[in-house]
Design a protein around this motif. Sequence first.
Motif, PDB file in Angstrom:
ATOM      1  N   ALA A 170       1.009  -1.257   0.018  1.00 27.21           N
ATOM      2  CA  ALA A 170      -0.068   0.089  -0.030  1.00 27.21           C
ATOM      3  C   ALA A 170       1.011   1.177  -0.125  1.00 27.21           C
ATOM      4  N   PRO A 171       0.452   2.113  -0.450  1.00 22.07           N
ATOM      5  CA  PRO A 171       1.346   3.510  -0.720  1.00 22.07           C
ATOM      6  C   PRO A 171       1.728   4.088   0.741  1.00 22.07           C
ATOM      7  N   GLY A 172       0.926   4.008   1.787  1.00 22.11           N
ATOM      8  CA  GLY A 172       1.455   4.357   3.092  1.00 22.11           C
ATOM      9  C   GLY A 172       2.285   3.244   3.980  1.00 22.11           C
ATOM     10  N   HIS A 173       2.907   2.154   3.297  1.00 21.08           N
ATOM     11  CA  HIS A 173       3.638   1.313   3.714  1.00 21.08           C
ATOM     12  C   HIS A 173       4.808   2.062   4.191  1.00 21.08           C
ATOM     13  N   PRO A 174       5.513   1.405   5.387  1.00 21.55           N
ATOM     14  CA  PRO A 174       6.799   1.963   5.640  1.00 21.55           C
ATOM     15  C   PRO A 174       7.984   1.798   4.793  1.00 21.55           C
ATOM     16  N   LEU A 175       8.141   0.935   4.098  1.00 17.67           N
ATOM     17  CA  LEU A 175       8.988   0.506   3.065  1.00 17.67           C
ATOM     18  C   LEU A 175       8.701   0.941   1.524  1.00 17.67           C
ATOM     19  N   ALA A 176       7.670   1.785   1.365  1.00 19.04           N
ATOM     20  CA  ALA A 176       7.324   2.206   0.019  1.00 19.04           C
ATOM     21  C   ALA A 176       8.320   3.068  -0.430  1.00 19.04           C
ATOM     22  N   ARG A 177       8.977   3.989   0.159  1.00 17.20           N
ATOM     23  CA  ARG A 177       9.977   4.882  -0.322  1.00 17.20           C
ATOM     24  C   ARG A 177      11.285   4.340  -0.291  1.00 17.20           C
ATOM     25  N   ARG A 178      11.492   3.176   0.090  1.00 21.91           N
ATOM     26  CA  ARG A 178      12.942   2.665   0.214  1.00 21.91           C
ATOM     27  C   ARG A 178      13.302   2.378  -1.277  1.00 21.91           C
ATOM     28  N   ARG A 179      14.656   2.506  -1.450  1.00 26.11           N
ATOM     29  CA  ARG A 179      15.189   2.330  -2.799  1.00 26.11           C
ATOM     30  C   ARG A 179      15.261   0.892  -2.972  1.00 26.11           C
ATOM     31  N   ALA A 180      15.463  -0.021  -2.193  1.00 34.36           N
ATOM     32  CA  ALA A 180      15.490  -1.482  -2.111  1.00 34.36           C
ATOM     33  C   ALA A 180      15.164  -2.127  -0.867  1.00 34.36           C
ATOM     34  N   VAL A 181      14.540  -3.266  -0.765  1.00 35.06           N
ATOM     35  CA  VAL A 181      14.382  -3.986   0.151  1.00 35.06           C
ATOM     36  C   VAL A 181      15.093  -4.921   0.439  1.00 35.06           C
ATOM     37  N   SER A 182      15.838  -5.521   1.661  1.00 36.74           N
ATOM     38  CA  SER A 182      16.816  -6.501   1.691  1.00 36.74           C
ATOM     39  C   SER A 182      16.122  -7.752   2.263  1.00 36.74           C
ATOM     40  N   ASP A 183      16.742  -8.695   2.068  1.00 30.79           N
ATOM     41  CA  ASP A 183      16.442 -10.082   2.842  1.00 30.79           C
ATOM     42  C   ASP A 183      15.784 -10.129   4.182  1.00 30.79           C
ATOM     43  N   GLY A 184      16.503  -9.307   5.127  1.00 33.97           N
ATOM     44  CA  GLY A 184      16.442  -9.311   6.381  1.00 33.97           C
ATOM     45  C   GLY A 184      15.064  -8.525   6.381  1.00 33.97           C
ATOM     46  N   GLN A 185      14.401  -7.464   5.616  1.00 34.54           N
ATOM     47  CA  GLN A 185      13.467  -6.918   5.693  1.00 34.54           C
ATOM     48  C   GLN A 185      12.193  -7.597   5.190  1.00 34.54           C
ATOM     49  N   LEU A 186      12.396  -8.536   4.406  1.00 31.24           N
ATOM     50  CA  LEU A 186      11.514  -9.397   3.362  1.00 31.24           C
ATOM     51  C   LEU A 186      10.950 -10.307   4.680  1.00 31.24           C
ATOM     52  N   VAL A 187      11.860 -10.890   5.614  1.00 31.96           N
ATOM     53  CA  VAL A 187      11.200 -12.126   6.396  1.00 31.96           C
ATOM     54  C   VAL A 187      10.607 -11.290   7.621  1.00 31.96           C
ATOM     55  N   GLN A 188      10.258 -10.071   7.772  1.00 30.32           N
ATOM     56  CA  GLN A 188       9.616  -9.548   8.979  1.00 30.32           C
ATOM     57  C   GLN A 188       8.379  -8.711   8.244  1.00 30.32           C
ATOM     58  N   LEU A 189       8.037  -8.939   7.189  1.00 31.38           N
ATOM     59  CA  LEU A 189       6.593  -8.439   6.543  1.00 31.38           C
ATOM     60  C   LEU A 189       5.702  -9.624   6.598  1.00 31.38           C
ATOM     61  N   PRO A 190       4.462  -9.314   6.950  1.00 33.83           N
ATOM     62  CA  PRO A 190       3.248 -10.107   6.400  1.00 33.83           C
ATOM     63  C   PRO A 190       2.916 -10.333   5.104  1.00 33.83           C
ATOM     64  N   TRP A 191       2.862 -11.580   4.627  1.00 31.22           N
ATOM     65  CA  TRP A 191       2.783 -11.913   3.216  1.00 31.22           C
ATOM     66  C   TRP A 191       1.355 -12.365   2.851  1.00 31.22           C
TER      67      TRP A 191
END
Length: 301
Positions: A170-191
Motif C-alpha cells: 500500500a502507498p503508506g507502507h513504511p518501506l514504500a519509499r525505500r530504494r530497495a528492500v533487503s532479505d532481512g526486511q522481507l522476512v519481517q513482513l506479513p505476506w
Amino acid sequence: MRFSLRQLQVFLATARFENVSRAAAQLAMSQSAASGALKELESQFEVRLFDRLGKRLQLSELGRQLRPQAERLLAEAEAFEAALDGGPGVGSLRLGATLTIGNYLAVPMIAAFRQRFPGADVSLQVANTETIARQVAAFELDVGMIEGELNHPQLETVFWRPDELQVFAAPGHPLARRRAVSDGQLVQLPWIVREPGSGTRQTFDRAMHGLLSQLDVTMELQHTEAIKRAVEAGLGVGCLSRISLREAFARGSLVPLRVPQRDFSRQLRLIMHREKFHAGALSQWLALCREYNMEENPHVL
C-alpha cells in the motif's frame, strides 16, 4: 468401416462426463440412443471401453489408450466437413487459462479472435495451473495458457511470452519509499500470496528460495483481485504478475517494492495434448498467440 463417427462422439462425450445421460444431453441425443451406440461399438469389436462403477463410467485401460486416437479422428472429420462446406468458420475452441492470463490477457485476445472469426464458438475456463493441465490432459480443453512450470508426459509445452512478478504494498507502507528492500526486511513482513498449485505461487517460492521457512505468510488467496484489495487495506505485502498490477500502479492505489536481489522472472506457456489435432480454430488461436507475443516482445521468437 465397422464404426461410425457418431459412435466416436458418444464414446468421447461419455469419457468426458463419465455418464451416458450427460453425454447424450451434450450431443442432443436420447439416453437410450447414446447407450445403444456405445454398446454397439463395444460389441462390434468385443471390447470393453468403460468400467461401470454404479452410475459412473470410467475409461478402461483400452479406452484410455484409444481416446487420443478417437479425439484426433473426430477432429480431422470435423475439419474435413468444414472444408467441404467451404465456409470461413473455424469451429469451436475450448480454452483454459490460469488466473492472471485469464483475467488480464485472454479476454481481449478472445475479443480479437471473434472479430476475425465471427462464427467461432469460444469458451474459457479459468483455474490454477494444476487444474488446467489436468483438463488439457483429459481432452476437456483444446489448449491451456499457464503461468506455472510443468512436466507432464502427455502434454506438449510451448514457451509463449516472458513475464515477471512484482512485490508490492500500500502507498503508506513504511518501506514504500525505500530504494530497495533487503532479505532481512522481507522476512519481517506479513505476506498475502496465491495458493499452492498456482503458477504465481510456484514462481514466488522459487524466487524466495532460502527464505521460505522464515517468511510470515499470513494469507493464501485464490484470486488476484482479493490479494490486491487485502494489500490496499494494509494487511500485508503481496507478489503478483506485473500484468495484473499495471492499473493499480497507474492510479497509485498500490506501489512497487524493489527487491533486486531476487529473481521473479518467468515464462508464460501454452500446453496441448501431444495427440491433439490442430484443427482450424486451434491453429488460428496459436497464430494469434504468436502475434500478441511479437507485439509486446518484438525481440522474442
